[in-house]
Scaffold this motif. Structure first.
Motif, PDB file in Angstrom:
ATOM      1  N   GLU A 136       0.803  -1.216   0.000  1.00  0.00           N
ATOM      2  CA  GLU A 136       0.000   0.000   0.000  1.00  0.00           C
ATOM      3  C   GLU A 136       0.842   1.274   0.000  1.00  0.00           C
ATOM      4  O   GLU A 136       0.411   2.309  -0.527  1.00  0.00           O
ATOM      5  CB  GLU A 136      -0.941   0.005   1.205  1.00  0.00           C
ATOM      6  N   SER A 137       2.038   1.221   0.553  1.00  0.00           N
ATOM      7  CA  SER A 137       2.869   2.425   0.585  1.00  0.00           C
ATOM      8  C   SER A 137       3.268   2.879  -0.817  1.00  0.00           C
ATOM      9  O   SER A 137       3.570   4.055  -1.037  1.00  0.00           O
ATOM     10  CB  SER A 137       4.125   2.187   1.430  1.00  0.00           C
ATOM     11  N   TYR A 138       3.242   1.960  -1.791  1.00  0.00           N
ATOM     12  CA  TYR A 138       3.578   2.314  -3.160  1.00  0.00           C
ATOM     13  C   TYR A 138       2.510   3.203  -3.801  1.00  0.00           C
ATOM     14  O   TYR A 138       2.736   3.794  -4.862  1.00  0.00           O
ATOM     15  CB  TYR A 138       3.770   1.058  -4.019  1.00  0.00           C
ATOM     16  N   TRP A 139       1.349   3.278  -3.155  1.00  0.00           N
ATOM     17  CA  TRP A 139       0.261   4.081  -3.700  1.00  0.00           C
ATOM     18  C   TRP A 139       0.611   5.568  -3.739  1.00  0.00           C
ATOM     19  O   TRP A 139       0.026   6.341  -4.493  1.00  0.00           O
ATOM     20  CB  TRP A 139      -1.012   3.864  -2.889  1.00  0.00           C
ATOM     21  N   GLU A 140       1.587   5.965  -2.949  1.00  0.00           N
ATOM     22  CA  GLU A 140       2.007   7.356  -2.939  1.00  0.00           C
ATOM     23  C   GLU A 140       2.373   7.848  -4.330  1.00  0.00           C
ATOM     24  O   GLU A 140       2.113   9.004  -4.687  1.00  0.00           O
ATOM     25  CB  GLU A 140       3.200   7.549  -1.988  1.00  0.00           C
ATOM     26  N   SER A 141       2.993   6.977  -5.129  1.00  0.00           N
ATOM     27  CA  SER A 141       3.420   7.385  -6.471  1.00  0.00           C
ATOM     28  C   SER A 141       2.249   7.508  -7.437  1.00  0.00           C
ATOM     29  O   SER A 141       2.425   7.972  -8.570  1.00  0.00           O
ATOM     30  CB  SER A 141       4.447   6.399  -7.030  1.00  0.00           C
ATOM     31  N   LYS A 143      -0.609   9.156  -6.614  1.00  0.00           N
ATOM     32  CA  LYS A 143      -1.414  10.322  -6.245  1.00  0.00           C
ATOM     33  C   LYS A 143      -1.200  11.460  -7.236  1.00  0.00           C
ATOM     34  O   LYS A 143      -0.128  11.626  -7.800  1.00  0.00           O
ATOM     35  CB  LYS A 143      -1.087  10.754  -4.819  1.00  0.00           C
ATOM     36  N   MET A 149      -6.308  10.275  -8.849  1.00  0.00           N
ATOM     37  CA  MET A 149      -5.126   9.423  -9.002  1.00  0.00           C
ATOM     38  C   MET A 149      -4.614   9.547 -10.426  1.00  0.00           C
ATOM     39  O   MET A 149      -5.307  10.061 -11.302  1.00  0.00           O
ATOM     40  CB  MET A 149      -5.479   7.960  -8.703  1.00  0.00           C
ATOM     41  N   GLY A 153       2.203   4.822 -12.037  1.00  0.00           N
ATOM     42  CA  GLY A 153       3.030   5.341 -10.959  1.00  0.00           C
ATOM     43  C   GLY A 153       4.494   5.345 -11.336  1.00  0.00           C
ATOM     44  O   GLY A 153       4.855   5.361 -12.516  1.00  0.00           O
ATOM     45  N   THR A 161       2.003  -1.229  -8.525  1.00  0.00           N
ATOM     46  CA  THR A 161       1.168  -0.036  -8.601  1.00  0.00           C
ATOM     47  C   THR A 161       0.033  -0.210  -9.608  1.00  0.00           C
ATOM     48  O   THR A 161      -1.061   0.330  -9.426  1.00  0.00           O
ATOM     49  CB  THR A 161       2.003   1.209  -8.952  1.00  0.00           C
TER      50      THR A 161
END
Length: 210
Positions: A136-141, A143, A149, A153, A161
């Motif tokens: 889930e931390s990869y979701w930052e890319s 945003k 969204m 990513g 991603t």
């Protein structure tokens, strides 16, 4: 009785000849982009086999679409139709080929139960799958400053991603599993499609249709 709704996603890719080739460089595989319909072909093959076998309690629906954006629409549609379980297949990323090679499909799912069912089916079919993390931390890319969204990513972890992108469109109450089959969809030595995914889908439906 377990009720299964098999949603069929036909993700096609329009390969246009002529004009400029903007996808160049080592590993771009532009000449093989016709195999981007491999996920569609696998689901179509499974639908044909299941139609001939006629197992009880299975509903088969078809949608013909293109790309992960339309696949996202199909996932929303399947959820709205009351699907309890969804398995999608797509030649989604080259990153999965780099990570797993040409013989193994990548599996992404938040559901351990559905993963168990599909892996049991793949063992019976002989098709190779490997579960990869939905980090889930990869979701930052993914945003965006101007939208909910972006659809791609960062390059590192791009198979993850891509799966996380699809996950956004699945109801949390629905068991969902994504198979990135970009590697095993094509036999480079024989220069032909493999039909990867058909046998596993058929096994999965037959084992869980009662």
């Amino acid at each position: 009785m377990l009720k299964l709704l098999l949603q069929l996603f036909f993700v096609s890719f329009c390969f246009i000849s002529g004009g400029y080739n903007i996808k160049t460089g080592p590993g771009c595989m532009i000449e093989l982009m016709k195999f981007d319909m491999g996920g569609s072909a696998a689901v179509f093959g499974a639908a044909k086999a299941l139609g001939q076998i006629k197992p009880l309690g299975v509903e088969v629906n078809n949608t013909d679409a293109e790309g992960r954006l339309t696949l996202a629409d199909a996932l929303v549609y399947a959820c709205n139709q009351g699907a309890e379980k969804i398995v999608d297949l797509a030649t989604l990323t080259g990153a999965c080929i780099i990570g797993l090679g040409s013989s193994i499909g990548g599996v992404f799912t938040p559901s351990d139960d559905l993963a168990k069912e599909v892996f049991e089916a793949s063992e019976a079919s002989g098709e190779k799958l490997w579960r990869l993390p939905l980090e889930e931390s990869y979701w930052e890319s993914m945003k965006s400053g101007v939208a909910d969204m972006v659809n791609t990513g960062a390059r590192p972890g791009s198979a993850i991603t891509a799966a996380l992108f699809l996950k956004q469109f699945v109801d949390e109450k629905v068991q969902w599993l994504h198979i990135d089959m970009a590697g095993p969809v094509w036999n480079e030595k024989q220069r032909c499609a493999t039909g990867f995914g058909v046998a596993t889908l058929v096994e999965w439906v037959l084992k869980n249709a009662s």
